[in-house]
Design a protein around this motif. Structure first.
Motif, PDB file in Angstrom:
ATOM      1  N   VAL A 136       0.809  -1.220   0.000  1.00  0.00           N
ATOM      2  CA  VAL A 136       0.000   0.000   0.000  1.00  0.00           C
ATOM      3  C   VAL A 136       0.845   1.275   0.000  1.00  0.00           C
ATOM      4  N   GLY A 137       2.160   1.124   0.034  1.00  0.00           N
ATOM      5  CA  GLY A 137       3.040   2.286  -0.057  1.00  0.00           C
ATOM      6  C   GLY A 137       3.311   2.991   1.254  1.00  0.00           C
ATOM      7  N   VAL A 138       3.110   2.303   2.387  1.00  0.00           N
ATOM      8  CA  VAL A 138       3.401   2.886   3.697  1.00  0.00           C
ATOM      9  C   VAL A 138       4.883   2.698   4.000  1.00  0.00           C
ATOM     10  N   LYS A 139       5.538   3.749   4.448  1.00  0.00           N
ATOM     11  CA  LYS A 139       6.970   3.714   4.737  1.00  0.00           C
ATOM     12  C   LYS A 139       7.197   3.461   6.229  1.00  0.00           C
ATOM     13  N   SER A 140       8.347   2.883   6.563  1.00  0.00           N
ATOM     14  CA  SER A 140       8.689   2.628   7.962  1.00  0.00           C
ATOM     15  C   SER A 140      10.168   2.320   8.074  1.00  0.00           C
ATOM     16  N   THR A 141      10.697   2.409   9.287  1.00  0.00           N
ATOM     17  CA  THR A 141      12.086   2.022   9.515  1.00  0.00           C
ATOM     18  C   THR A 141      12.253   0.515   9.399  1.00  0.00           C
ATOM     19  N   ALA A 142      11.181  -0.250   9.620  1.00  0.00           N
ATOM     20  CA  ALA A 142      11.268  -1.697   9.420  1.00  0.00           C
ATOM     21  C   ALA A 142      11.593  -2.004   7.964  1.00  0.00           C
ATOM     22  N   ARG A 143      10.921  -1.331   7.048  1.00  0.00           N
ATOM     23  CA  ARG A 143      11.205  -1.514   5.622  1.00  0.00           C
ATOM     24  C   ARG A 143      12.567  -0.913   5.264  1.00  0.00           C
ATOM     25  N   LEU A 144      12.915   0.206   5.867  1.00  0.00           N
ATOM     26  CA  LEU A 144      14.184   0.863   5.578  1.00  0.00           C
ATOM     27  C   LEU A 144      15.371   0.012   6.028  1.00  0.00           C
ATOM     28  N   PHE A 145      15.313  -0.486   7.270  1.00  0.00           N
ATOM     29  CA  PHE A 145      16.431  -1.255   7.812  1.00  0.00           C
ATOM     30  C   PHE A 145      16.474  -2.672   7.234  1.00  0.00           C
ATOM     31  N   GLY A 146      15.307  -3.295   7.065  1.00  0.00           N
ATOM     32  CA  GLY A 146      15.244  -4.639   6.515  1.00  0.00           C
ATOM     33  C   GLY A 146      16.113  -5.619   7.270  1.00  0.00           C
ATOM     34  N   ASP A 147      17.002  -6.325   6.548  1.00  0.00           N
ATOM     35  CA  ASP A 147      17.880  -7.313   7.167  1.00  0.00           C
ATOM     36  C   ASP A 147      18.934  -6.686   8.064  1.00  0.00           C
ATOM     37  N   LYS A 148      19.063  -5.376   8.013  1.00  0.00           N
ATOM     38  CA  LYS A 148      20.025  -4.674   8.877  1.00  0.00           C
ATOM     39  C   LYS A 148      19.356  -4.152  10.148  1.00  0.00           C
ATOM     40  N   THR A 149      18.179  -4.699  10.462  1.00  0.00           N
ATOM     41  CA  THR A 149      17.461  -4.258  11.661  1.00  0.00           C
ATOM     42  C   THR A 149      18.260  -4.496  12.928  1.00  0.00           C
ATOM     43  N   ARG A 150      18.922  -5.638  13.031  1.00  0.00           N
ATOM     44  CA  ARG A 150      19.664  -5.928  14.266  1.00  0.00           C
ATOM     45  C   ARG A 150      20.776  -4.903  14.519  1.00  0.00           C
ATOM     46  N   PRO A 151      21.668  -4.618  13.563  1.00  0.00           N
ATOM     47  CA  PRO A 151      22.672  -3.570  13.835  1.00  0.00           C
ATOM     48  C   PRO A 151      22.053  -2.190  14.065  1.00  0.00           C
ATOM     49  N   ALA A 152      20.917  -1.910  13.419  1.00  0.00           N
ATOM     50  CA  ALA A 152      20.244  -0.628  13.661  1.00  0.00           C
ATOM     51  C   ALA A 152      19.752  -0.552  15.099  1.00  0.00           C
TER      52      ALA A 152
END
Length: 316
Positions: free
Chosen positions: A220-236
């Motif tokens: 639906v085109g909603v943005k988030s840090t979850a989508r931004l970080f993706g697989d790099k969520t843990r280091p973020a």
């Protein structure tokens, strides 16, 4: 008619068999769901910065226990304003909520209440928040009014930036300023650092929460840090939670805190570290449980600050 006449059942991610869904009169359930009363973690997360700040102010002022009247006011205000914020968010986001699996069962998209009914309920909750705010000193009242700015803009951020969690942090961490202002009638660097640390903490826990919806959000085109970080969520998360812990420690130092406060910050950091170690960003249920576990983190930090305030007062 204000009372809801349609009850299509609980919201998808609500606490199961909550009193809202089992004991509250049917005509009021939709409004309780709008306010997220059956999901108390939200008002806990809004309340913690207020209580942390009140406890930190008690350390700095040498008052012992944080002001009980302020604590009660912050509790009532957190429940009311979290409910008002969620109601406002649902009014703004109904077009998105209808398209996301987890949110289409919310009261407005589910047809339990109309937008007009929701707006009336929003005003009623805001009035409760205003009554609470007017109990504080003039500086705190003005500070509380300013907090409406990040609250107002937050629902729109997911449409225009990958960092809506940052704007949630601006709103949800505001209490870190309020608790101090309620005691001293002004701000200093300590509560400001507590506020910035709270923002980092909020981005972290809400990133975990947002991983539940990342597939639907992408559609639906909603943005988030979850989508931004993706697989790099843990280091973020490592960076965000580490920065939050450092800023909390600096705030405690400036408030002349003792060992108990720093012990609480350290134990809290261990809890945040546990979240980072065990997280599976593709397990929505686990992400929800880790998100909810931040209530425990709040208790740890608050306990450390409060014990420190009492010890400092007893041995002053």
């Amino acid at each position: 008619m204000f009372f809801s006449t349609k009850d299509t059942g609980p919201v998808a991610d609500a606490v199961k068999k909550h009193w809202v869904d089992t004991r509250l009169p049917a005509g009021l359930r939709a409004y309780a769901r709008l306010a997220r009363w059956e999901r108390p973690i939200g008002w806990w997360l809004l309340l913690w910065p207020c209580w942390w700040s009140a406890a930190l102010a008690a350390i700095a002022a040498g008052n012992g226990w944080p002001n009980p009247w302020h604590m009660l006011l912050f509790f009532v205000g957190a429940v009311a304003m979290r409910g008002a914020g969620c109601t406002y968010n649902d009014i703004v986001d109904v077009d998105i909520d209808e398209q996301v699996e987890r949110t289409r069962s919310r009261p407005i998209p589910a047809g339990q209440v109309t937008k007009s009914q929701a707006k009336i309920f929003l005003v009623l909750q805001a009035l409760v928040g205003l009554i609470v705010l007017l109990q504080f000193n003039t500086f705190s009242i003005a500070l509380g009014v300013v907090s409406l700015v990040p609250v107002a803009v937050y629902p729109f951020m997911k449409r225009i930036t990958n960092w809506p969690q940052l704007f949630l942090g601006f709103a949800f961490s505001w209490g870190a300023l309020m608790g101090w202002a309620a005691v001293f009638g002004e701000l200093s660097l300590a509560p400001v650092l507590l506020y910035i640390g709270g923002i980092c903490w909020t981005i972290g826990y809400d990133t975990i929460y947002a991983h539940q919806d990342k597939e639907d959000d992408a559609l639906v085109g909603v943005k988030s840090t979850a989508r931004l970080f993706g697989d790099k969520t843990r280091p973020a998360l490592i960076a965000l939670y580490a920065l939050a812990s450092v800023l909390f420690a600096l705030a405690a130092t400036l408030a002349d805190a003792g060992p108990a406060a720093f012990a609480g910050i350290l134990l809290g950091a261990l809890h945040l570290g546990w979240q980072i170690v065990v997280i599976d960003i593709d397990d929505g249920e686990q992400c929800l449980e880790l998100f909810r576990s931040n209530k425990i983190y709040g208790w740890i930090l608050f306990a450390g600050f409060t014990v420190d305030a009492l010890i400092s007062w007893m041995f002053a």
